[in-house]
Design a protein around this motif. Structure first.
Motif, PDB file in Angstrom:
ATOM      1  N   ASN A  75       0.791  -1.233   0.000  1.00  0.00           N
ATOM      2  CA  ASN A  75       0.000   0.000   0.000  1.00  0.00           C
ATOM      3  C   ASN A  75       0.818   1.275   0.000  1.00  0.00           C
ATOM      4  N   ILE A  76       2.128   1.194  -0.137  1.00  0.00           N
ATOM      5  CA  ILE A  76       2.952   2.399  -0.036  1.00  0.00           C
ATOM      6  C   ILE A  76       2.696   3.376  -1.186  1.00  0.00           C
ATOM      7  N   ARG A  77       2.497   2.889  -2.397  1.00  0.00           N
ATOM      8  CA  ARG A  77       2.265   3.803  -3.533  1.00  0.00           C
ATOM      9  C   ARG A  77       0.930   4.532  -3.406  1.00  0.00           C
ATOM     10  N   PRO A  78      -0.181   3.850  -3.112  1.00  0.00           N
ATOM     11  CA  PRO A  78      -1.427   4.615  -2.933  1.00  0.00           C
ATOM     12  C   PRO A  78      -1.360   5.577  -1.750  1.00  0.00           C
ATOM     13  N   ILE A  84       0.600  13.088  -0.841  1.00  0.00           N
ATOM     14  CA  ILE A  84       1.024  14.206  -1.693  1.00  0.00           C
ATOM     15  C   ILE A  84      -0.174  15.064  -2.085  1.00  0.00           C
ATOM     16  N   PHE A  85      -1.281  14.424  -2.472  1.00  0.00           N
ATOM     17  CA  PHE A  85      -2.460  15.198  -2.851  1.00  0.00           C
ATOM     18  C   PHE A  85      -3.085  15.907  -1.658  1.00  0.00           C
ATOM     19  N   THR A  86      -2.991  15.312  -0.464  1.00  0.00           N
ATOM     20  CA  THR A  86      -3.487  15.985   0.737  1.00  0.00           C
ATOM     21  C   THR A  86      -2.670  17.243   1.013  1.00  0.00           C
ATOM     22  N   GLY A  87      -1.352  17.130   0.912  1.00  0.00           N
ATOM     23  CA  GLY A  87      -0.497  18.302   1.095  1.00  0.00           C
ATOM     24  C   GLY A  87      -0.769  19.377   0.057  1.00  0.00           C
ATOM     25  N   TYR A  88      -0.934  18.954  -1.184  1.00  0.00           N
ATOM     26  CA  TYR A  88      -1.211  19.899  -2.268  1.00  0.00           C
ATOM     27  C   TYR A  88      -2.547  20.605  -2.027  1.00  0.00           C
ATOM     28  N   GLY A 110       3.351  19.465  -6.501  1.00  0.00           N
ATOM     29  CA  GLY A 110       2.730  19.238  -7.805  1.00  0.00           C
ATOM     30  C   GLY A 110       3.568  18.317  -8.678  1.00  0.00           C
ATOM     31  N   ASN A 111       4.883  18.534  -8.689  1.00  0.00           N
ATOM     32  CA  ASN A 111       5.768  17.667  -9.475  1.00  0.00           C
ATOM     33  C   ASN A 111       5.778  16.248  -8.943  1.00  0.00           C
ATOM     34  N   TRP A 112       5.844  16.108  -7.617  1.00  0.00           N
ATOM     35  CA  TRP A 112       5.794  14.770  -7.014  1.00  0.00           C
ATOM     36  C   TRP A 112       4.467  14.091  -7.331  1.00  0.00           C
ATOM     37  N   GLY A 113       3.395  14.868  -7.247  1.00  0.00           N
ATOM     38  CA  GLY A 113       2.075  14.307  -7.535  1.00  0.00           C
ATOM     39  C   GLY A 113       1.988  13.784  -8.958  1.00  0.00           C
ATOM     40  N   MET A 114       2.504  14.547  -9.914  1.00  0.00           N
ATOM     41  CA  MET A 114       2.493  14.085 -11.310  1.00  0.00           C
ATOM     42  C   MET A 114       3.328  12.824 -11.475  1.00  0.00           C
ATOM     43  N   TYR A 120       1.931   5.354 -10.857  1.00  0.00           N
ATOM     44  CA  TYR A 120       0.934   4.433 -10.304  1.00  0.00           C
ATOM     45  C   TYR A 120      -0.126   4.061 -11.330  1.00  0.00           C
ATOM     46  N   PHE A 121      -0.791   5.055 -11.901  1.00  0.00           N
ATOM     47  CA  PHE A 121      -1.875   4.747 -12.821  1.00  0.00           C
ATOM     48  C   PHE A 121      -1.368   4.334 -14.192  1.00  0.00           C
ATOM     49  N   GLY A 122      -0.251   4.911 -14.632  1.00  0.00           N
ATOM     50  CA  GLY A 122       0.325   4.510 -15.917  1.00  0.00           C
ATOM     51  C   GLY A 122       0.795   3.074 -15.890  1.00  0.00           C
TER      52      GLY A 122
END
Length: 136
Positions: A75-78, A84-88, A110-114, A120-122
């Motif tokens: 579960n580390i990636r999710p 990251i999205f919470t911080g953003y 933002g860069n980390w999130g991308m 993850y999704f790719g």
């Protein structure tokens, strides 16, 4: 590593199909021959092979993580994506309510999130495509 003659042959065929103008075609063939002579084609072939190896290693590492008994490794990636999205989102809300959010932190998140989102999704999409192809 790809044989250099095979790369030259493929490059020549691409030039023939994609460039109808005889002068432009001759110029492109000359540039291709120059690249082969300079060793750039071999470097490009090596870079391509290294990228393929890197992708295979990443997929194998993620497959091993999923096969592990550890809850964290599965579960580390999710969790990273959520953090990251919470911080953003927190910085976005701070900015919306007039608090000064340091621009460099917002850009970094933002860069980390991308990066995490794309990985993850790719990778999940690529894994599903590969699985569908192996079933056929």
């Amino acid at each position: 590593m790809f044989p250099l003659t095979a790369l030259l042959e493929v490059g020549g065929k691409l030039i023939d199909k994609l460039i109808p103008d005889p002068q432009a075609k001759a110029k492109a063939q000359l540039e291709l021959a120059q690249m082969a002579q300079d060793g750039e084609l071999a470097k490009m072939a090596n870079d391509t092979k290294m990228f393929e190896v890197e992708q295979v290693n990443t997929t194998e590492r993620w497959t091993a993580d999923m096969a592990s008994d550890s809850w964290l490794s599965k579960n580390i990636r999710p969790m990273s994506l959520i953090a990251i999205f919470t911080g953003y989102f927190t910085f976005a809300m701070m900015s919306a309510f007039g608090y000064n959010a340091n621009e460099s932190y917002v850009q970094l998140l933002g860069n980390w999130g991308m990066l995490v989102f794309g990985a993850y999704f790719g990778s999940r999409s690529l894994e599903k495509i590969a699985e569908i192809r192996t079933r056929k």
